[in-house]
Design a protein around this motif. Structure first.
Motif, PDB file in Angstrom:
ATOM      1  N   SER A   1      22.714  60.399  63.729  1.00  0.00           N
ATOM      2  CA  SER A   1      22.014  61.493  63.045  1.00  0.00           C
ATOM      3  C   SER A   1      20.503  61.411  63.249  1.00  0.00           C
TER       4      SER A   1
ATOM      5  N   VAL B   1      30.133  59.869  59.107  1.00  0.00           N
ATOM      6  CA  VAL B   1      30.050  61.181  59.750  1.00  0.00           C
ATOM      7  C   VAL B   1      28.865  61.953  59.183  1.00  0.00           C
ATOM      8  N   CYS B   2      28.072  62.538  60.049  1.00  0.00           N
ATOM      9  CA  CYS B   2      26.962  63.394  59.625  1.00  0.00           C
ATOM     10  C   CYS B   2      27.181  64.794  60.182  1.00  0.00           C
ATOM     11  N   ARG B   3      26.963  65.786  59.340  1.00  0.00           N
ATOM     12  CA  ARG B   3      27.136  67.170  59.761  1.00  0.00           C
ATOM     13  C   ARG B   3      26.222  67.473  60.949  1.00  0.00           C
TER      14      ARG B   3
ATOM     15  N   HIS C   1      31.317  64.713  63.950  1.00  0.00           N
ATOM     16  CA  HIS C   1      31.761  65.657  62.919  1.00  0.00           C
ATOM     17  C   HIS C   1      32.731  66.670  63.520  1.00  0.00           C
TER      18      HIS C   1
ATOM     19  N   PHE D   1      28.155  66.463  51.638  1.00  0.00           N
ATOM     20  CA  PHE D   1      27.933  65.134  52.195  1.00  0.00           C
ATOM     21  C   PHE D   1      27.048  64.261  51.320  1.00  0.00           C
TER      22      PHE D   1
ATOM     23  N   TYR E   1      34.867  58.419  59.684  1.00  0.00           N
ATOM     24  CA  TYR E   1      35.878  58.592  60.725  1.00  0.00           C
ATOM     25  C   TYR E   1      36.474  57.227  61.043  1.00  0.00           C
TER      26      TYR E   1
END
Length: 491
Positions: free
Chosen positions: A216, A385-387, A392, A407, A413
């Motif tokens: 990210s 997981v980052c948008r 993602h 989030f 994951y």
């Protein structure tokens, strides 16, 4: 008034270099500045209330370095303290303006704005945005044109201006060491076999040239790399040394990418006779004999590898720029040079299965055997997981996420071929416990891995229910289109 809410001392305390850099810039622009670091406070509410009552700030900036522990097996969320700081500040000084910032905030800004109830947020490079932002507040005008700003508008949505990930290092003041809490420099923390001091920190560049599927960093530093001048970097290191700071950490996401710039920095150190204990993060794919030699000559004593996996198929899925042979070669070069190596590895990456996990464990058994004095391996089950990341997208495509999650509580994951293989999880536990230089989770000797996964899921669900109760029912705004393909093929 700037407040750092990071209180994490496990592994070691980390200097709030970002917040102090911004505070230094703001003070240089003529504002009165007070810094409160909650790292060392036992009574947070008392510390905040007393500081606000004494300083009487017009603006309280809350720096959020980390949203959570980033450990699926140990779900801890740090942002409730940010909400409390805002509440305590308003109780002591009604009408104070609360603004959020920091790398953690930049990764989940909408949810944190809702959760804390802040008037404003700054994503991206706050050292470039905070001064013009405060100028707007001083004039009584809305800071709509400030890069990275976010604030609520009358219709209930957020006004957002994309960050401009550019920085003029010639105008950027170095963080003033006097703004750090002095307790950082007297505190000793325990490693596996020694006691060490908290290092001084310096950043030579922002950003990264890689596109790892899980990272990210593009939300925090943008894409590409922004270099500081090599001579300015050396000047700062000399200043830190002359002020008596004994240990240095170069806090670049990866020090040796690009390789030629890292070599230029170290050549300048050698030219000036700079030699002091220092450490950094290293990419195994860009290690040469000249780099290692320069690191030794300037005092490097420890490097942390972002190894991730030792299986070439998984490394390709992660879009890493190296393969197993380079991990082994880089490790051996540092080992022969007498520099301590620590590997950070994931278990359960996209494509991970029983064969790839075993291969990674086998390679690490050769590089970090039990009793090795100068090497360690830190394992992490699952990838946060980052948008907006390719990970993602993968998690949604595989049905592990729906795509509309909030989030504020992390999502992880873990490949089904790992998490659903009970025999493999038992084998992982057995192999980690058999090596005193490996670490996965502190309680693994008393609570089995499969049981801990079950417990951690329940804890995470409970925490999420509590935090979501403070959020309005709305779907987070999508990322700008330019960011949604980050890390995907064809970018």
């Amino acid at each position: 008034m700037f407040v750092s809410v990071n209180k994490l001392k496990s592994f070691r305390p980390v200097l709030p270099i970002g917040m102090v850099t911004v505070a230094t810039q703001v003070r240089a622009a003529g504002h009165d500045v007070h810094v409160l670091d909650l790292m060392w406070e036992e009574e947070d509410e008392k510390a905040v209330r007393e500081a606000v009552a004494a300083f009487r700030p017009d603006v309280v900036g809350i720096s959020i370095r980390n949203v959570d522990s980033q450990n699926m097996l140990e779900p801890v969320i740090y942002t409730p303290l940010a909400r409390e700081v805002a509440d305590w500040a308003r109780a002591e000084r009604p009408g104070v303006t609360v603004v959020l910032g920091g790398p953690g905030f930049s990764t989940v800004p909408d949810d944190l704005m809702d959760f804390v109830g802040a008037e404003y947020g700054i994503t991206g490079f706050a050292e470039e945005s905070m001064v013009p932002f405060l100028a707007h507040l001083h004039r009584g005008t809305e800071p709509a044109d400030v890069p990275g700003v976010i604030f609520r508008v009358p219709d209930g949505s957020y006004h957002r201006r994309d960050p401009v990930f550019e920085i003029d290092y010639r105008k950027a003041a170095r963080p003033d060491p006097e703004l750090y809490d002095p307790r950082y420099f007297t505190y000793s923390y325990e490693t596996h076999d020694r006691s060490e001091k908290v290092p001084a920190t310096i950043q030579t560049k922002k950003g990264c040239v890689l596109e790892c599927v899980f990272c990210s960093n593009f939300l925090v530093d943008g894409t590409g790399v922004k270099f500081d001048d090599v001579k300015r970097v050396a000047d700062e290191v000399e200043r830190l040394r002359d002020e008596g700071l004994e240990v240095l950490e170069i806090v670049d996401g990866v020090f040796n990418l690009p390789l030629n710039y890292a070599v230029e920095v170290l050549r300048e150190f050698v030219r000036r006779g700079i030699e002091m204990p220092w450490s950094c993060m290293i990419n195994p794919g860009n290690v040469t004999p000249e780099l290692v030699d320069l690191m030794v000559r300037t005092g490097c004593y420890y490097v942390e590898f972002g190894t991730d996996s030792c299986n070439d198929r998984v490394l390709r899925r992660l879009k890493k720029n190296f393969r197993q042979r380079q991990i082994i070669s880089a490790h051996r070069q540092f080992e022969q040079a007498g520099i301590r190596v620590e590997h950070c590895l994931f278990i359960g990456s996209p494509g991970d299965d029983r064969d790839s996990v075993r291969e990674t464990f086998d390679v690490m058994s050769g590089l970090v055997p039990p009793g090795a004095p100068e090497a360690h391996a830190y394992w992490t089950l699952g990838l946060r997981v980052c948008r907006g990341t390719a990970l993602h997208t993968t998690a949604v495509e595989e049905g592990l996420l729906t795509g509309d999650e909030r989030f504020i509580v992390p999502k992880y994951y873990v490949s089904r071929d790992v998490i659903e293989d009970s025999a493999l999880l038992d084998e992982i536990q057995e192999r980690v416990l058999a090596n005193d230089n490996w670490y996965l989770w502190w309680g693994l000797r008393t609570i089995g891995l499969r049981e801990r996964i079950r417990m951690a899921r329940q804890e995470s669900e409970r925490i999420e229910a509590e935090l979501l109760a403070h959020l309005p029912e709305r779907r987070p705004a999508p990322l700008p289109a330019a960011l949604t393909t980050r890390g995907e093929e064809g970018r």
